[in-house]
Design an enzyme around this catalytic site. Structure first.
Site, PDB file in Angstrom:
ATOM      1  N   HIS A 125       0.827  -1.211   0.000  1.00 27.60           N
ATOM      2  CA  HIS A 125       0.000   0.000   0.000  1.00 27.60           C
ATOM      3  C   HIS A 125       0.863   1.264   0.000  1.00 27.60           C
ATOM      4  CE1 HIS A 125      -3.741   2.159   1.921  1.00 27.60           C
ATOM      5  NE2 HIS A 125      -3.317   2.745   0.833  1.00 27.60           N
ATOM      6  N   SER A 172      -6.147  10.353  -2.367  1.00 31.48           N
ATOM      7  CA  SER A 172      -7.007  11.493  -2.045  1.00 31.48           C
ATOM      8  C   SER A 172      -7.186  12.404  -3.252  1.00 31.48           C
ATOM      9  CB  SER A 172      -6.425  12.284  -0.876  1.00 31.48           C
ATOM     10  OG  SER A 172      -5.174  12.839  -1.230  1.00 31.48           O
ATOM     11  N   GLU A 174       1.197   2.565   3.691  1.00 30.13           N
ATOM     12  CA  GLU A 174       0.695   3.811   3.079  1.00 30.13           C
ATOM     13  C   GLU A 174       1.711   4.942   3.245  1.00 30.13           C
ATOM     14  OE1 GLU A 174      -3.379   4.884   3.947  1.00 30.13           O
ATOM     15  OE2 GLU A 174      -3.568   5.937   2.052  1.00 30.13           O
ATOM     16  N   HIS A 221     -10.630   1.673  -1.909  1.00 29.77           N
ATOM     17  CA  HIS A 221     -10.016   2.900  -1.387  1.00 29.77           C
ATOM     18  C   HIS A 221     -10.807   4.105  -1.859  1.00 29.77           C
ATOM     19  CE1 HIS A 221      -7.022   5.472   0.306  1.00 29.77           C
ATOM     20  NE2 HIS A 221      -6.104   4.538   0.410  1.00 29.77           N
TER      21      HIS A 221
END
Lengths: 340, 340
Positions: free
Chosen positions: A6, A72, A283, A177
């Site tokens: 990730h 995002s 992440e 996600h």
């Protein structure tokens, strides 16, 4: 070897954002011509990776990252389908260039050109391009392309099946996600991300998706949202809903990463979730940056927490490598082709 | 004594639901007259409580429950403000009768006549009636009266301040508790409840609510949603947002119950959250019914998990009694007035 499942390209060179800004500006000015794809040199990509993700991979002792565009920034809710397609194409191409420059350290995962209210089958072409032409090993699937208004159908709805069937055909998993939130109630990384993880898991309990598509695989990131902490609740709800036990009903097809940023959380994850369902992930460089004052180490250095666990060597290999190779068979094949 | 801070009247006699059904039927038939309040005898109330919540309180070794109307039935999204007011009035009156019949075992918490798009100050009159006239010790506040569409403002927005100011004046806490979901993405007890808990906590991190209103207190149920599991994430995000550390910024005013339905989850909660912020709760008889096949005991018998922890006697008393008396001072005063 140690595979981080990730990572997002959160450090892309600035022309990418300039392209996006110009693209979004066009939405307010229909007369303007859409921007041309950003011009980014190989050196700029090298610099952005070597000084960030690759440096941290090395410092932390991992080998490679399954790498996708900045989550995002997918922002499927902005503009229309054409906006999403153009942006997705540019972002995925950039991931492909990273992988080409650093094939030993990065494997590609694509974002999809989703758009609220648009059939998901319209995302198949880009998925196929990324996997079949560019060698990507998975995709990110946004369960809420509206960005926090949750206007789409649950992930178990037939709406999603065309994409799922293509995923099965290509033998690739999706990480579930969401992207940024345009709902003031939901902070993106503090609420929307975690809520989406929890929501998706509960949808899988309610539905029968994996009976229909036993070859379908999902990674639920951020340690599975709230699920491991409430594992008793989910086992109980499955029983109340007359679903089969979770190991059979969901956990043959669903995997959690280790993006949980403190030792007790990681300990809980490993205590309640079967080792075969846990994939190392950080992440990094992502949602939570900086050092934890309680430990002196970066919050997202999740390898450090895992290394503190009392795992057998076999279990350790599963979490760091073997589970990722199993869930992402195209990654496994590509590694084996290079003698790894 | 042992106080369960989280119980709903999920076993109310059937005339209550008949009233609700008739009320909702009127929405489709504007010519119909609204139903009269349900006629429920004291014996019916006694029977519904003695054979359910009171029996289980005794079997499990607790003494009393802070008791409110069935949360999933509040359904503030159905009908309009008048619908919500009439339904709320009836539900709260029924809680009052339970407390009158069993004053040693139940303390009242009211639902509020919220309605999407309606000023929250319109809920003050009912709050005041319940607390000042009926002796209730707290209220349930729905952060999403739209039922899963999240169309309201974050809990830190000035929109909510009139209610908060009344809560501070009355010196009562609110449990933040959503109701049923009319969004197909969110299973009520499996996703919407947990997401709301997580969302509320993140809103408190983003805002400055408790600097404005230091006397305001909230209980976030279901063990704080995903928050304890992701405690590192929340500490890290607070730092990134330049907020003060969470103990000062949020945890003077926010408390978590113990509605986490397995031993490892409870262990995590007590490991990361200060003992002063944890209130015993079970939500019995509520979301998750039945026995856990792994233990042979009910999922929601949370006292059993807590009793397995290695707590000092002082910490045990805090979780079971003293924290509840501190967070619900009107309960404490009422207990003391009866020599308890």
């Amino acid at each position: 070897m140690i595979i981080d499942c990730h990572g997002h390209y959160t450090t892309a060179p600035s022309p990418l954002q300039a392209f996006r800004d110009a693209q979004l500006a066009c939405l307010d000015d229909p007369g303007a011509s859409p921007p041309r794809p950003p011009e980014i040199s190989d050196d700029a990509i090298r610099e952005s990776i070597e000084s960030n993700q690759l440096r941290l991979l090395r410092e932390r002792g991992a080998d490679m990252t399954i790498f996708s565009p900045k989550a995002s920034a997918m922002a499927h809710h902005l503009g229309d389908e054409a906006t999403s397609k153009a942006w997705t194409h540019v972002c995925n191409d950039l991931i492909h260039r990273v992988v080409d420059l650093f094939p030993d350290h990065f494997a590609g995962v694509c974002q999809l050109p989703q758009s609220p209210g648009v059939p998901i089958k319209n995302s198949i072409e880009e998925l196929d391009r990324c996997v079949s032409e560019l060698g990507f090993v998975g995709c990110n699937l946004n369960p809420d392309p509206s960005g926090g208004h949750w206007t789409s159908m649950p992930l178990t709805d037939k709406y999603w099946y065309p994409l799922y069937e293509k995923m099965v055909e290509l033998d690739i998993p999706a990480m579930i996600h969401v992207s940024g939130s345009c709902n003031a109630n939901f902070h993106a990384t503090g609420a929307h991300y975690i809520n989406a993880d929890t929501t998706a898991f509960m949808q899988f309990i309610q539905g029968d998706l994996f009976r229909d598509l036993p070859g379908l695989r999902f990674v639920i990131p951020h340690g599975g949202g709230a699920v491991p902490y409430h594992w008793g609740r989910y086992r109980g709800l499955a029983g109340m809903l007359k679903r089969p036990p979770l190991p059979k009903h969901v956990m043959r097809n669903v995997f959690f990463d280790t993006c949980v940023y403190h030792q007790p959380g990681i300990e809980l994850l490993f205590k309640v979730i079967d080792i075969d369902n846990i994939l190392f992930g950080s992440e990094m460089i992502g949602a939570v940056r900086g050092n934890d004052p309680e430990t002196g180490f970066p919050y997202d250095d999740t390898k450090r927490y895992i290394d503190c666990l009392d795992l057998t060597e076999n279990d350790r290999r599963k979490v760091y490598e073997l589970n990722a190779r199993r869930v992402y068979p195209r990654l496994d094949a590509s590694l084996k082709a290079r003698g790894k």
